[in-house]
Enzyme design. Sequence first.
Site, PDB file in Angstrom:
ATOM      1  N   CYS A 157      40.876  44.647  40.373  1.00  0.00           N
ATOM      2  CA  CYS A 157      40.409  45.935  41.066  1.00  0.00           C
ATOM      3  C   CYS A 157      40.901  46.306  42.339  1.00  0.00           C
ATOM      4  O   CYS A 157      40.851  47.133  42.844  1.00  0.00           O
ATOM      5  CB  CYS A 157      38.784  46.086  40.776  1.00  0.00           C
ATOM      6  SG  CYS A 157      38.092  44.589  42.018  1.00  0.00           S
ATOM      7  N   CYS A 205      31.757  41.608  40.737  1.00  0.00           N
ATOM      8  CA  CYS A 205      31.811  42.025  42.087  1.00  0.00           C
ATOM      9  C   CYS A 205      30.680  40.960  42.907  1.00  0.00           C
ATOM     10  O   CYS A 205      31.270  40.504  44.000  1.00  0.00           O
ATOM     11  CB  CYS A 205      31.014  43.402  42.347  1.00  0.00           C
ATOM     12  SG  CYS A 205      31.693  44.665  41.247  1.00  0.00           S
TER      13      CYS A 205
HETATM   14 FE1  FES Z   1      35.912  44.962  41.915  1.00  0.00          FE
HETATM   15 FE2  FES Z   1      33.657  45.833  42.182  1.00  0.00          FE
HETATM   16  S1  FES Z   1      35.087  46.716  41.128  1.00  0.00           S
HETATM   17  S2  FES Z   1      34.826  44.196  43.246  1.00  0.00           S
END
Ligand code: FES
Length: 144
Positions: A33, A103
Amino acid sequence: MYSKKVMDYFMNPRNMGEIENASGVGTVGNAKCGDIMRMYLKVNEKGIIEEVKFKTFGCGAAIATSSMATELVVGKTVQEALKVTNKAVAEALDGLPANKVHCSLLAEEAINAALWDYAEKNSIKIEGLKQPKKDVHEEYLEEE
Ligand code: FES
């Protein structure tokens, strides 16, 4: 959906910022991400974590989990801080959606990386502490 607590910690993050001359700094990232989290610890001579701050460039859950993680480790010994897992962070936030669990993992890794840095700087060994998989410290600094 995010819990009310996640929204609160995202909108009003606790302990955001940095610590000058921190005892330990850990920066971790998630390649998928692209989110980056940095954790600063101030540890006193008794091995108690006196102050914790974070900086996160990432999604709402990453901000909420890193903020909650700072609250969970402050006042603890470095040994106790090791036990603050991503599960504990997620539970303290009244849960996270399944696709946001990574996360909270980032928050756990950031604490670990900061503890590792602290241990290295002081040439001590913290029982059970594993070397961070990847500390993105250098890369991150270049980007700044
Ligand atoms: Fe990757 Fe939250 S979407 S840390």
